[in-house]
Design a protein around this motif. Structure first.
Motif, PDB file in Angstrom:
ATOM      1  N   LEU A 164      20.196  35.356  33.230  1.00  0.00           N
ATOM      2  CA  LEU A 164      20.136  36.637  33.391  1.00  0.00           C
ATOM      3  C   LEU A 164      20.661  37.701  32.077  1.00  0.00           C
ATOM      4  O   LEU A 164      19.834  38.329  31.623  1.00  0.00           O
ATOM      5  N   LEU A 165      21.960  37.179  31.625  1.00  0.00           N
ATOM      6  CA  LEU A 165      22.183  38.033  30.447  1.00  0.00           C
ATOM      7  C   LEU A 165      21.690  37.907  29.103  1.00  0.00           C
ATOM      8  O   LEU A 165      21.339  38.579  28.321  1.00  0.00           O
ATOM      9  N   GLY A 166      21.060  36.878  29.044  1.00  0.00           N
ATOM     10  CA  GLY A 166      20.214  36.087  27.721  1.00  0.00           C
ATOM     11  C   GLY A 166      19.167  37.285  27.911  1.00  0.00           C
ATOM     12  O   GLY A 166      18.702  37.708  26.809  1.00  0.00           O
ATOM     13  N   ILE A 167      18.370  37.426  29.091  1.00  0.00           N
ATOM     14  CA  ILE A 167      17.091  38.001  29.252  1.00  0.00           C
ATOM     15  C   ILE A 167      17.526  39.485  28.857  1.00  0.00           C
ATOM     16  O   ILE A 167      16.867  40.420  28.347  1.00  0.00           O
ATOM     17  N   ARG A 168      18.661  40.048  29.468  1.00  0.00           N
ATOM     18  CA  ARG A 168      18.872  41.372  29.664  1.00  0.00           C
ATOM     19  C   ARG A 168      19.310  41.965  28.273  1.00  0.00           C
ATOM     20  O   ARG A 168      19.118  43.137  27.698  1.00  0.00           O
ATOM     21  N   GLU A 169      20.008  40.956  27.505  1.00  0.00           N
ATOM     22  CA  GLU A 169      20.694  41.377  26.199  1.00  0.00           C
ATOM     23  C   GLU A 169      20.033  41.047  24.776  1.00  0.00           C
ATOM     24  O   GLU A 169      20.139  42.023  24.098  1.00  0.00           O
ATOM     25  N   LYS A 170      19.077  40.385  25.183  1.00  0.00           N
ATOM     26  CA  LYS A 170      18.342  39.696  23.960  1.00  0.00           C
ATOM     27  C   LYS A 170      16.608  39.709  24.085  1.00  0.00           C
ATOM     28  O   LYS A 170      15.970  39.644  23.176  1.00  0.00           O
ATOM     29  N   GLY A 171      16.186  39.856  25.318  1.00  0.00           N
ATOM     30  CA  GLY A 171      14.853  39.758  25.692  1.00  0.00           C
ATOM     31  C   GLY A 171      14.207  40.903  25.584  1.00  0.00           C
ATOM     32  O   GLY A 171      12.960  41.130  25.195  1.00  0.00           O
ATOM     33  N   HIS A 172      15.018  42.226  25.899  1.00  0.00           N
ATOM     34  CA  HIS A 172      14.119  43.444  25.654  1.00  0.00           C
ATOM     35  C   HIS A 172      12.992  43.620  26.684  1.00  0.00           C
ATOM     36  O   HIS A 172      11.907  44.012  26.247  1.00  0.00           O
ATOM     37  N   VAL A 173      13.017  43.162  27.859  1.00  0.00           N
ATOM     38  CA  VAL A 173      12.027  43.296  28.893  1.00  0.00           C
ATOM     39  C   VAL A 173      11.958  44.660  29.443  1.00  0.00           C
ATOM     40  O   VAL A 173      13.208  45.092  29.854  1.00  0.00           O
ATOM     41  N   SER A 174      10.728  45.212  29.378  1.00  0.00           N
ATOM     42  CA  SER A 174      10.680  46.581  29.949  1.00  0.00           C
ATOM     43  C   SER A 174       9.672  46.280  31.177  1.00  0.00           C
ATOM     44  O   SER A 174       8.549  45.984  30.665  1.00  0.00           O
ATOM     45  N   PRO A 175      10.084  46.606  32.480  1.00  0.00           N
ATOM     46  CA  PRO A 175       9.011  46.651  33.547  1.00  0.00           C
ATOM     47  C   PRO A 175       7.757  47.545  33.079  1.00  0.00           C
ATOM     48  O   PRO A 175       8.041  48.646  32.705  1.00  0.00           O
ATOM     49  N   GLY A 176       6.688  47.152  33.512  1.00  0.00           N
ATOM     50  CA  GLY A 176       5.319  47.934  33.052  1.00  0.00           C
ATOM     51  C   GLY A 176       4.883  47.886  31.753  1.00  0.00           C
ATOM     52  O   GLY A 176       3.690  48.247  31.405  1.00  0.00           O
ATOM     53  N   ALA A 177       5.473  46.717  30.868  1.00  0.00           N
ATOM     54  CA  ALA A 177       5.157  47.035  29.385  1.00  0.00           C
ATOM     55  C   ALA A 177       4.063  45.869  29.271  1.00  0.00           C
ATOM     56  O   ALA A 177       3.821  45.346  28.268  1.00  0.00           O
ATOM     57  N   ASN A 178       3.732  44.784  30.411  1.00  0.00           N
ATOM     58  CA  ASN A 178       2.731  43.839  30.285  1.00  0.00           C
ATOM     59  C   ASN A 178       3.230  42.902  29.412  1.00  0.00           C
ATOM     60  O   ASN A 178       2.462  42.261  28.414  1.00  0.00           O
ATOM     61  N   GLN A 179       4.371  42.344  29.484  1.00  0.00           N
ATOM     62  CA  GLN A 179       5.066  41.415  28.542  1.00  0.00           C
ATOM     63  C   GLN A 179       4.950  40.207  29.075  1.00  0.00           C
ATOM     64  O   GLN A 179       5.074  39.703  30.118  1.00  0.00           O
ATOM     65  N   THR A 180       4.616  39.054  28.044  1.00  0.00           N
ATOM     66  CA  THR A 180       4.579  37.693  28.439  1.00  0.00           C
ATOM     67  C   THR A 180       5.599  37.002  27.794  1.00  0.00           C
ATOM     68  O   THR A 180       6.001  37.116  26.771  1.00  0.00           O
ATOM     69  N   MET A 181       6.237  35.985  28.624  1.00  0.00           N
ATOM     70  CA  MET A 181       7.361  35.373  28.478  1.00  0.00           C
ATOM     71  C   MET A 181       6.914  34.076  28.460  1.00  0.00           C
ATOM     72  O   MET A 181       6.437  33.355  29.420  1.00  0.00           O
ATOM     73  N   VAL A 182       7.326  33.058  27.466  1.00  0.00           N
ATOM     74  CA  VAL A 182       7.219  31.639  27.332  1.00  0.00           C
ATOM     75  C   VAL A 182       8.834  31.096  27.586  1.00  0.00           C
ATOM     76  O   VAL A 182       9.659  31.474  26.990  1.00  0.00           O
ATOM     77  N   VAL A 183       8.861  30.086  28.272  1.00  0.00           N
ATOM     78  CA  VAL A 183      10.270  29.327  28.436  1.00  0.00           C
ATOM     79  C   VAL A 183       9.946  27.884  27.962  1.00  0.00           C
ATOM     80  O   VAL A 183       9.214  27.104  28.598  1.00  0.00           O
ATOM     81  N   SER A 184      10.785  27.509  27.074  1.00  0.00           N
ATOM     82  CA  SER A 184      10.901  25.866  26.994  1.00  0.00           C
ATOM     83  C   SER A 184      11.950  25.297  27.549  1.00  0.00           C
ATOM     84  O   SER A 184      12.879  25.745  28.105  1.00  0.00           O
ATOM     85  N   GLY A 185      11.916  24.003  27.699  1.00  0.00           N
ATOM     86  CA  GLY A 185      12.819  23.548  28.766  1.00  0.00           C
ATOM     87  C   GLY A 185      12.931  23.966  30.131  1.00  0.00           C
ATOM     88  O   GLY A 185      13.897  24.142  30.890  1.00  0.00           O
ATOM     89  N   ALA A 186      11.596  24.237  30.623  1.00  0.00           N
ATOM     90  CA  ALA A 186      11.525  25.230  31.597  1.00  0.00           C
ATOM     91  C   ALA A 186      12.046  24.715  33.030  1.00  0.00           C
ATOM     92  O   ALA A 186      12.087  25.284  33.873  1.00  0.00           O
ATOM     93  N   ARG A 227       3.814  38.086  32.960  1.00  0.00           N
ATOM     94  CA  ARG A 227       3.232  36.740  32.809  1.00  0.00           C
ATOM     95  C   ARG A 227       4.292  35.679  32.433  1.00  0.00           C
ATOM     96  O   ARG A 227       4.974  35.946  31.325  1.00  0.00           O
ATOM     97  N   VAL A 228       4.667  34.687  32.922  1.00  0.00           N
ATOM     98  CA  VAL A 228       5.644  33.754  32.548  1.00  0.00           C
ATOM     99  C   VAL A 228       5.036  32.153  32.496  1.00  0.00           C
ATOM    100  O   VAL A 228       4.422  31.858  33.489  1.00  0.00           O
ATOM    101  N   VAL A 229       4.919  31.490  31.330  1.00  0.00           N
ATOM    102  CA  VAL A 229       4.565  30.298  31.034  1.00  0.00           C
ATOM    103  C   VAL A 229       5.565  29.315  30.729  1.00  0.00           C
ATOM    104  O   VAL A 229       6.585  29.795  29.849  1.00  0.00           O
ATOM    105  N   GLY A 230       6.001  28.247  31.419  1.00  0.00           N
ATOM    106  CA  GLY A 230       6.807  27.112  31.099  1.00  0.00           C
ATOM    107  C   GLY A 230       6.077  26.130  30.339  1.00  0.00           C
ATOM    108  O   GLY A 230       5.100  25.650  30.459  1.00  0.00           O
ATOM    109  N   ILE A 231       7.138  25.470  29.588  1.00  0.00           N
ATOM    110  CA  ILE A 231       6.893  24.242  28.874  1.00  0.00           C
ATOM    111  C   ILE A 231       7.712  23.001  29.185  1.00  0.00           C
ATOM    112  O   ILE A 231       8.929  23.370  29.290  1.00  0.00           O
ATOM    113  N   CYS A 232       7.610  22.072  29.811  1.00  0.00           N
ATOM    114  CA  CYS A 232       8.419  21.022  30.173  1.00  0.00           C
ATOM    115  C   CYS A 232       7.777  19.565  29.943  1.00  0.00           C
ATOM    116  O   CYS A 232       6.518  19.772  29.249  1.00  0.00           O
ATOM    117  N   GLY A 233       8.175  18.634  30.530  1.00  0.00           N
ATOM    118  CA  GLY A 233       7.896  17.180  30.161  1.00  0.00           C
ATOM    119  C   GLY A 233       7.021  16.224  31.009  1.00  0.00           C
ATOM    120  O   GLY A 233       6.840  15.025  30.641  1.00  0.00           O
TER     121      GLY A 233
END
Length: 296
Positions: free
Chosen positions: A90-112, A131-137
């Motif tokens: 949560l804090l990683g996304i809020r402090e370093k992700g700069h996510v803004s509702p309505g900004a149409n941002q795409t997030m990718v997560v590794s080790g998802a 949009r959220v896309v995960g990468i896993c094994g």
């Protein structure tokens, strides 16, 4: 915890494990007897330095009392979705992700499909990513991310061409990258990130067996892309945000109770199996948080 196996953990807040001493990590237990006025028999407590043993005498200063009602009695959530793992996401996304509702941002997560990754993708959606896309094994992990955890899509990096699949699944590029792995996968994601986008540097599990600084330097060609596109990649330490823990924990617990944040766990029973569980987690054998149940 893998870093704590090194002579130098690479972090001021992580103490290295010492030979011939009891190993420790995040844990929860109940108080049987207390000489600390803050705790009474029957209280549930947690610590970041919980010894891997069935009973222990601990300094009250390193313990924190927890309220089972916050997680409807599911105590292990305080080690995962409602604990440091959830706070990191949560804090990683809020402090370093700069996510803004309505900004149409795409997030990718590794080790998802891991502890942080599986939460981060859900939190990204809750915070406003379109949009959220995960990468896993494994295919099983990909299926769970999409069918149970709310990811829009998932890539099996062991079977699929990650670069090609990212082009297909993120046609507008990547705006936020929650990085748990580092290495080749991260280099591929960074290559497809947009100008002024953001990397949340949560972990670099592919690099922990190498003698490199943390965070590991990027290859020159990828570092050049990062600089030219003004992509932020700053070290993130959740313990730098302790003043936000209480409110953030309440937010996580509320989402869990409302069913908006789903907490997956891989549970192994018995202290004698803790070493095998640790090895399994390090090689991707877990989905969500790896938990060892010592006693019920």
């Amino acid at each position: 915890m893998r870093c704590r196996m090194n002579e130098n953990s690479g972090s001021e807040y992580l103490l290295s494990w010492k030979l011939s001493e009891v190993t420790d990590g995040g844990g929860i237990g109940s108080v049987e007897e207390s000489k600390d006025a803050r705790f009474a028999a029957g209280d549930f407590v947690t610590s970041f330095y919980w010894p891997w043993q069935t009973k222990a005498i601990l300094d009250g200063k390193q313990l924190e009392k927890i309220d089972p009602q916050l997680v409807d009695g599911h105590l292990s959530h305080f080690l995962g979705a409602a604990g440091l793992t959830g706070l990191t996401s949560l804090l990683g996304i809020r402090e370093k992700g700069h996510v803004s509702p309505g900004a149409n941002q795409t997030m990718v997560v590794s080790g998802a499909a891991g502890a942080c990754g599986s939460l981060a993708g859900q939190i990204g959606s809750l915070e406003g990513c379109s949009r959220v896309v995960g990468i896993c094994g494994t295919d099983e992990k990909c299926s769970i991310l999409v069918s149970e955890m709310g990811f829009d899509a998932a890539i099996n990096y062991k079977k699929e061409d990650v670069a090609q699949r990212l082009h297909e699944l993120c046609p507008a590029g990547v705006d936020v990258y929650f990085d748990n792995v580092g290495g080749d996968i991260s280099d591929t994601v960074i290559s497809q990130m947009n100008p002024n986008s953001h990397i949340i540097l949560c972990g670099q599990i592919s690099q922990y067996n190498k003698d490199v600084p943390y965070p590991p330097p990027l290859p020159p060609a990828i570092e050049e892309i990062r600089k030219v596109r003004n992509i932020t990649r700053e070290r993130f330490l959740v313990l730098n945000y302790v003043e936000k823990f209480a409110a953030s924990t309440m937010q996580l617990c509320q989402w869990i109770k409302e069913g908006k944040l789903k907490a997956k766990e891989t549970v192994v029973k018995g202290l004698e199996n803790i070493g095998a569980a640790f090895q399994s987690m390090m090689s991707g054998g877990n989905i969500g948080k790896q938990i060892v149940l010592v006693s019920e």
